[in-house]
Design a protein around this motif. Structure first.
Motif, PDB file in Angstrom:
ATOM      1  N   LEU A  61      43.355  17.359  81.455  1.00 25.26           N
ATOM      2  CA  LEU A  61      42.901  16.020  81.775  1.00 25.26           C
ATOM      3  C   LEU A  61      41.555  15.669  81.157  1.00 25.26           C
ATOM      4  O   LEU A  61      41.254  14.506  80.935  1.00 25.26           O
ATOM      5  CB  LEU A  61      42.808  15.853  83.307  1.00 25.26           C
ATOM      6  N   THR A  62      40.732  16.674  80.880  1.00 20.42           N
ATOM      7  CA  THR A  62      39.394  16.378  80.373  1.00 20.42           C
ATOM      8  C   THR A  62      38.851  17.511  79.522  1.00 20.42           C
ATOM      9  O   THR A  62      39.256  18.656  79.671  1.00 20.42           O
ATOM     10  CB  THR A  62      38.409  16.113  81.529  1.00 20.42           C
ATOM     11  N   THR A  63      37.905  17.148  78.627  1.00 21.25           N
ATOM     12  CA  THR A  63      37.216  18.180  77.866  1.00 21.25           C
ATOM     13  C   THR A  63      35.736  18.240  78.241  1.00 21.25           C
ATOM     14  O   THR A  63      34.986  19.026  77.700  1.00 21.25           O
ATOM     15  CB  THR A  63      37.298  17.909  76.351  1.00 21.25           C
ATOM     16  N   ARG A  64      35.330  17.377  79.163  1.00 21.54           N
ATOM     17  CA  ARG A  64      33.934  17.420  79.606  1.00 21.54           C
ATOM     18  C   ARG A  64      33.795  18.509  80.659  1.00 21.54           C
ATOM     19  O   ARG A  64      34.534  18.516  81.635  1.00 21.54           O
ATOM     20  CB  ARG A  64      33.534  16.091  80.209  1.00 21.54           C
ATOM     21  N   PRO A  65      32.847  19.414  80.460  1.00 21.70           N
ATOM     22  CA  PRO A  65      32.819  20.603  81.314  1.00 21.70           C
ATOM     23  C   PRO A  65      32.597  20.314  82.791  1.00 21.70           C
ATOM     24  O   PRO A  65      33.310  20.860  83.644  1.00 21.70           O
ATOM     25  CB  PRO A  65      31.657  21.422  80.734  1.00 21.70           C
ATOM     26  N   TYR A  66      31.610  19.463  83.111  1.00 21.80           N
ATOM     27  CA  TYR A  66      31.288  19.281  84.530  1.00 21.80           C
ATOM     28  C   TYR A  66      32.343  18.442  85.219  1.00 21.80           C
ATOM     29  O   TYR A  66      32.637  18.629  86.414  1.00 21.80           O
ATOM     30  CB  TYR A  66      29.880  18.705  84.678  1.00 21.80           C
ATOM     31  N   PHE A 103      52.236  23.754  91.433  1.00 22.98           N
ATOM     32  CA  PHE A 103      53.141  23.903  90.302  1.00 22.98           C
ATOM     33  C   PHE A 103      53.632  22.547  89.829  1.00 22.98           C
ATOM     34  O   PHE A 103      53.742  22.293  88.625  1.00 22.98           O
ATOM     35  CB  PHE A 103      54.317  24.808  90.701  1.00 22.98           C
ATOM     36  N   GLY A 104      53.928  21.665  90.800  1.00 24.01           N
ATOM     37  CA  GLY A 104      54.363  20.328  90.434  1.00 24.01           C
ATOM     38  C   GLY A 104      53.299  19.589  89.637  1.00 24.01           C
ATOM     39  O   GLY A 104      53.587  18.993  88.594  1.00 24.01           O
ATOM     40  N   LEU A 105      52.048  19.671  90.090  1.00 21.76           N
ATOM     41  CA  LEU A 105      50.960  19.012  89.357  1.00 21.76           C
ATOM     42  C   LEU A 105      50.835  19.599  87.957  1.00 21.76           C
ATOM     43  O   LEU A 105      50.590  18.898  86.981  1.00 21.76           O
ATOM     44  CB  LEU A 105      49.642  19.177  90.115  1.00 21.76           C
ATOM     45  N   TYR A 106      50.999  20.932  87.875  1.00 18.47           N
ATOM     46  CA  TYR A 106      50.880  21.595  86.576  1.00 18.47           C
ATOM     47  C   TYR A 106      51.951  21.100  85.614  1.00 18.47           C
ATOM     48  O   TYR A 106      51.661  20.762  84.462  1.00 18.47           O
ATOM     49  CB  TYR A 106      50.997  23.113  86.766  1.00 18.47           C
ATOM     50  N   LEU A 107      53.202  21.045  86.090  1.00 18.51           N
ATOM     51  CA  LEU A 107      54.289  20.555  85.244  1.00 18.51           C
ATOM     52  C   LEU A 107      54.019  19.125  84.812  1.00 18.51           C
ATOM     53  O   LEU A 107      54.208  18.767  83.638  1.00 18.51           O
ATOM     54  CB  LEU A 107      55.623  20.632  85.983  1.00 18.51           C
ATOM     55  N   LEU A 108      53.563  18.315  85.764  1.00 20.07           N
ATOM     56  CA  LEU A 108      53.272  16.917  85.464  1.00 20.07           C
ATOM     57  C   LEU A 108      52.214  16.822  84.362  1.00 20.07           C
ATOM     58  O   LEU A 108      52.377  16.096  83.381  1.00 20.07           O
ATOM     59  CB  LEU A 108      52.767  16.240  86.738  1.00 20.07           C
ATOM     60  N   ALA A 109      51.127  17.562  84.532  1.00 16.04           N
ATOM     61  CA  ALA A 109      50.016  17.463  83.576  1.00 16.04           C
ATOM     62  C   ALA A 109      50.426  17.972  82.200  1.00 16.04           C
ATOM     63  O   ALA A 109      50.236  17.294  81.193  1.00 16.04           O
ATOM     64  CB  ALA A 109      48.808  18.244  84.087  1.00 16.04           C
ATOM     65  N   THR A 110      51.003  19.171  82.131  1.00 12.30           N
ATOM     66  CA  THR A 110      51.359  19.706  80.811  1.00 12.30           C
ATOM     67  C   THR A 110      52.475  18.906  80.184  1.00 12.30           C
ATOM     68  O   THR A 110      52.488  18.681  78.972  1.00 12.30           O
ATOM     69  CB  THR A 110      51.780  21.179  80.883  1.00 12.30           C
ATOM     70  N   GLY A 111      53.435  18.464  81.008  1.00 10.87           N
ATOM     71  CA  GLY A 111      54.520  17.660  80.475  1.00 10.87           C
ATOM     72  C   GLY A 111      54.023  16.360  79.884  1.00 10.87           C
ATOM     73  O   GLY A 111      54.374  16.002  78.748  1.00 10.87           O
ATOM     74  N   THR A 112      53.156  15.671  80.625  1.00 15.35           N
ATOM     75  CA  THR A 112      52.618  14.398  80.141  1.00 15.35           C
ATOM     76  C   THR A 112      51.855  14.597  78.843  1.00 15.35           C
ATOM     77  O   THR A 112      52.035  13.851  77.878  1.00 15.35           O
ATOM     78  CB  THR A 112      51.670  13.785  81.184  1.00 15.35           C
ATOM     79  N   VAL A 113      50.999  15.608  78.813  1.00 16.12           N
ATOM     80  CA  VAL A 113      50.195  15.852  77.614  1.00 16.12           C
ATOM     81  C   VAL A 113      51.095  16.142  76.415  1.00 16.12           C
ATOM     82  O   VAL A 113      50.878  15.636  75.318  1.00 16.12           O
ATOM     83  CB  VAL A 113      49.229  17.017  77.852  1.00 16.12           C
ATOM     84  N   THR A 114      52.130  16.958  76.625  1.00 14.89           N
ATOM     85  CA  THR A 114      53.030  17.282  75.515  1.00 14.89           C
ATOM     86  C   THR A 114      53.725  16.035  75.000  1.00 14.89           C
ATOM     87  O   THR A 114      53.813  15.821  73.789  1.00 14.89           O
ATOM     88  CB  THR A 114      54.094  18.301  75.961  1.00 14.89           C
ATOM     89  N   ILE A 115      54.190  15.195  75.915  1.00 16.00           N
ATOM     90  CA  ILE A 115      54.867  13.965  75.497  1.00 16.00           C
ATOM     91  C   ILE A 115      53.898  13.055  74.738  1.00 16.00           C
ATOM     92  O   ILE A 115      54.217  12.543  73.663  1.00 16.00           O
ATOM     93  CB  ILE A 115      55.447  13.220  76.717  1.00 16.00           C
ATOM     94  N   THR A 163      52.096  10.466  69.764  1.00 19.65           N
ATOM     95  CA  THR A 163      50.994   9.970  68.933  1.00 19.65           C
ATOM     96  C   THR A 163      51.058  10.588  67.545  1.00 19.65           C
ATOM     97  O   THR A 163      50.656   9.982  66.566  1.00 19.65           O
ATOM     98  CB  THR A 163      49.608  10.284  69.533  1.00 19.65           C
ATOM     99  N   ARG A 164      51.568  11.806  67.486  1.00 21.21           N
ATOM    100  CA  ARG A 164      51.647  12.430  66.166  1.00 21.21           C
ATOM    101  C   ARG A 164      52.586  11.668  65.247  1.00 21.21           C
ATOM    102  O   ARG A 164      52.358  11.555  64.061  1.00 21.21           O
ATOM    103  CB  ARG A 164      52.126  13.879  66.300  1.00 21.21           C
TER     104      ARG A 164
END
Lengths: 290, 280, 275
Positions: free
Chosen positions: A218-223, A261-273, A278-279
């Motif tokens: 979700l983010t690359t900002r450390p804090y 686990f559900g949140l994890y699937l949601l996050a990684t799935g969304t990012v992959t899509i 965009t590519r």
């Protein structure tokens, strides 16, 4: 919504929420650094020690929390020195921690043979948590320990971040990289010990690694990442507890892991899509200096 | 060779780096000894030599991470521990970290205050100055275009520029770079070297770069420190990288060949990890 | 002494346990040799965790435990093999993913166990092993699995060895690296499922890695190393089962400790041999 209101009337629920809040925040924050430093498996190893320490305390009737903390902190110190000095391989570390698990099995059988079957829930509690059995005293302790852990982590956050990202440069700027690393693992050990009562020793890794894994997407900002990890852990424990209250066939630690686990699937799935779409749609822009 | 800028804070004539008969050991074995040299402020100097001769050790001595066993070392007239704030350091990077999901800009920020305890508060005073400084240094290294992207997604050359920005963000007077050109292709090597030269000229920073191969940077350098045989010499490239000088340094038959397009090749008995045994 | 052993073998459940244990030890000893060689000890541990919901789910749905174990472990092995080889290795994301999946699978297994109300005994036996509940059918099924797996290993053994020792050279020589790696992961899943029946899902290390790692310390050539590995695994299981029968100490604890002692002894022998 009446059900939810009714929830807070029960003391066991209030205790569970209180303890879980503190522990989730501490575990989520620690987990951010565990993923960053590639020490997820060190945490796994510490959770094995927590399991064995916990059942040993049960078997011998010793104060569980203190014994747990001593055992895991010791393991943390040993792990830190192993990582820093020799290159102990996969096999050596795995063999050692298999032995520790095996010892735990012995303690479980000692515990079971020494107690009537109605009390054998203790063993399961160490493995998978006993969050609805937390007393108000235990909840208070959990909150205090968590406040201590979170404070510690926040104080060392910046130099630890630097040390985790570029140890040599951090050392040149005066940061005691080795000491910070050791202190961090000790905090992880303490948090893991407290987390046993909420998630059980076997599922601590979920509460520590998964929120950070989600935040990473979700983010690359450390804090911001640190805050998100803590927040996601909190959301997962609260929803897990609520789900388990509403549907008692679901054990609370399972419910928490399911949400995570559900949140994890949601996050990684969304990012992959998003990434694949965009590519194909956007042409890469020219980069200066290349 | 005169440098383009003048050091206004130290008395005229203070060297950026001055070693007098300096020696360093590791684990009881002498790495180098009897090193006497002087780097002027604003110079771009390369440290060359075979593997294991102690080039990185020289940087560590300058940083104060390794004490001298004899002789003296001063940076702008001060001993290493007092000069730490004047030096920006780019450590040797073993590999390209593709999984670091940290914003490039935040990595640069760590160079500024990464050693302070606690977390930076969102609305703390001084935030705007910090952001401005980071923007400035990103411009200097030419990385402004990708400052918002995660470090792990940047190419080798881009990552290196971000790391240089981190080393420069506190306005050091000296920049130490340990093999920054390793694992970069030739185009990037030349670009980074040109960047080092620009930083030298426009920011007045003394740049000392440990390098493996002198050819990509030969045209940009002011002088060369060549380390071999347990000691070191400093001078202009054409003075130092000669068959005579290097043969004397290595105590072996060395030949320096120059190709038609100006590249130098050092050939001869070049034992790699030559270790100098001190007899004292 | 002989009388006591005779009595031991007169029990149906002990015969089954020894049959299953012997079969598992042989398979684990050989597959384990490759696991240690390929440096995939940790992958083995993670694959084994998958066995927990597999076994618990099988019991919940009234199927034999070994079936649940086998199906889930091989499916995961296949999945890891097919998905695993990404172009760019993101090691932080990988380790976070493994931790996430591991925790969820363990929680799932816990859910299944609590649904069929097995609780401590169920959890204990699936996670840490038991020799009491092994039926004759499961022991025979295990034998079939082992025979098939070992036959497959005999066929792919030599190219697999080549790939495990020097992948680029093997690839250049035309060995189908990817297919072999996936095939090995499937075999690993089967070996883990078999082992987990005796040692429990969390302690497969005791038969899969410890004997092979010990053999690796003592012998270098593949053939003899595999033989030693199998011998040590058999010693571990037989000793463990016998002591467990006579003393009531849990089998999981015993095989782990015996395996550990064997491994440490092997390392000491090697160090003394060098000195």
């Amino acid at each position: 919504m009446d059900v939810l209101n009714g929830m807070f009337a029960h003391e066991f629920m209030r205790n569970a929420l209180l303890a879980s809040t503190g522990i989730a925040l501490a575990a989520g924050l620690a987990g951010y650094f565990l993923v960053l430093r590639g020490q997820v498996f060190a945490a796994d190893a510490l959770s094995h020690v927590a399991f064995t320490g916990g059942v040993a305390a049960l078997a011998f009737g010793v104060n569980e929390l203190l014994g747990l903390i001593v055992a895991t902190v010791l393991a943390a110190v040993i792990l830190n020195s192993l990582a820093v000095s020799s290159r102990a391989g996969d096999v050596e570390i795995g063999v050692l921690f298999a032995l520790i698990l095996g010892l735990g099995v012995l303690f479980i059988s000692i515990y079971v043979s020494g107690h009537s079957t109605s009390n054998s829930q203790g063993g399961v509690g160490v493995l998978f948590g006993s969050v609805f059995g937390i007393s108000s005293g235990q909840a208070r302790t959990a909150v205090l320990v968590s406040i201590g852990a979170v404070t510690c982590l926040l104080v060392i956050a910046r130099p630890l971040l630097y040390a985790s990202v570029d140890a040599a440069a951090a050392a040149a700027q005066g940061i005691r990289v080795g000491v910070l690393g050791g202190a961090f693992l000790v905090v992880v050990a303490v948090v893991a010990s407290e987390a046993v009562q909420v998630t059980g020793a076997l599922l601590i890794l979920g509460l520590m690694a998964t929120p950070a894994a989600v935040a990473r997407n979700l983010t690359t900002r450390p804090y911001v990442g640190m805050a998100l990890s803590a927040g996601i852990a909190l959301v997962a424990t609260w929803s897990g507890l609520t789900l388990s209250y509403v549907a008692p066939t679901l054990p609370p630690s399972f419910a928490m892991m399911a949400v995570l686990f559900g949140l994890y699937l949601l996050a990684t799935g969304t990012v992959t899509i998003v990434r694949t779409s965009t590519r194909t749609r956007v042409k890469p822009s020219p980069v200066i200096g290349e | 060779m005169q440098s383009a800028t003048h050091d206004q804070q130290a008395p005229v004539g203070t060297a950026a780096l001055q070693l007098e008969d300096a020696a360093v050991s590791r684990g009881g074995r002498s790495i180098w000894r009897g090193v006497t040299l002087r780097v002027e402020p604003g110079e771009y100097v390369a440290v060359l030599g075979p593997n294991g001769v102690g080039k990185s050790t020289l940087l560590q001595a300058i940083l104060g991470l390794l004490p001298l066993t004899s002789g003296s070392l001063e940076i702008f007239g001060r001993p290493p521990h007092q000069a730490a704030s004047l030096i920006g350091y780019l450590p040797q990077r073993r590999s390209f970290d593709s999984s670091l999901r940290l914003r490039a800009r935040d990595l640069v920020r760590l160079g500024l205050d990464g050693n302070r305890w606690g977390v930076p508060l969102p609305f703390a005073p001084g935030g705007r100055e910090i952001a401005k400084r980071i923007d400035e240094v990103l411009e200097v290294v030419g990385a402004a275009a990708y400052a918002e992207r995660p470090v792990g997604e940047l190419s080798g050359g881009e990552q290196q520029r971000i790391l240089i920005a981190r080393a420069l963000v506190r306005r050091p007077r000296m920049l130490l770079m340990d093999e920054p050109l390793e694992s970069l292709d030739l185009g990037n090597q030349q670009a980074i070297s040109a960047l080092a030269r620009d930083i030298c000229r426009t920011e007045g920073v003394t740049v000392i770069m440990v390098a493996h191969d002198v050819n990509p940077i030969l045209g940009d350098l002011d002088r060369v420190i060549y380390m071999a045989g347990g000691s070191a010499v400093i001078g202009r490239p054409e003075e130092v990288i000669t068959s005579e000088k290097l043969s004397a340094l290595y105590n072996a038959h060395i030949e320096v060949l120059r190709t038609s397009d100006g590249r130098l090749f050092v050939v001869g008995q070049q034992p790699e990890a030559i270790s100098y045994h001190a007899h004292d | 002494m002989i009388d006591a052993l005779n009595q031991l073998f007169s029990y149906q459940f002990m015969q089954n346990a020894f049959l299953a244990g012997t079969t598992a030890a042989v398979l684990a000893g050989i597959v384990g040799y490759f696991v240690v060689l390929r440096g995939e000890a940790f992958a083995g541990h993670t694959l084994a965790i998958v066995g927990f919901p597999g076994a618990a789910g099988a019991i919940l749905f009234g199927l034999p435990q070994l079936l649940g174990l086998a199906v889930l472990c091989t499916a995961s092995g296949l999945g890891i093999g097919v998905l695993g080889r990404g172009a760019v290795r993101d090691r932080r994301a990988e380790s976070a993913a493994i931790g996430t999946i591991q925790a969820f699978l363990l929680a799932l297994g816990f859910l299944f166990v609590s649904l069929y109300k097995g609780l401590l005994e169920g959890v204990n036996s699936i996670l840490f092993g038991t020799f009491l509940g092994i039926t004759r059918e499961q022991a025979l099924l295990l034998l079939v699995i082992a025979v098939v797996s070992l036959a497959a290993l005999m066929v792919i053994g030599r190219p697999l060895l080549y790939v495990s020792v020097d992948e680029p050279a093997a690839a250049a020589a035309g060995v189908p690296v990817r297919a072999l790696s996936i095939g090995f992961l499937v075999l690993l899943g089967l070996a883990i499922a078999s082992t987990a029946l005796i040692t429990g899902a969390l302690l497969v290390f005791a038969l899969l890695v410890m004997p092979a790692a010990a053999a690796n310390q003592l012998v270098v050539r593949p053939g003899p190393a595999m033989v030693v590995s199998v011998a040590l695994a058999l010693a571990t299981v037989w000793t463990g089962l016998t002591i467990s029968y006579f003393t009531d100490l849990p089998i999981g604890f015993l095989v782990t400790v015996i395996g550990f002692v064997i491994y440490v002894t092997a390392r000491l022998v090697r160090r003394l041999g060098r000195a």
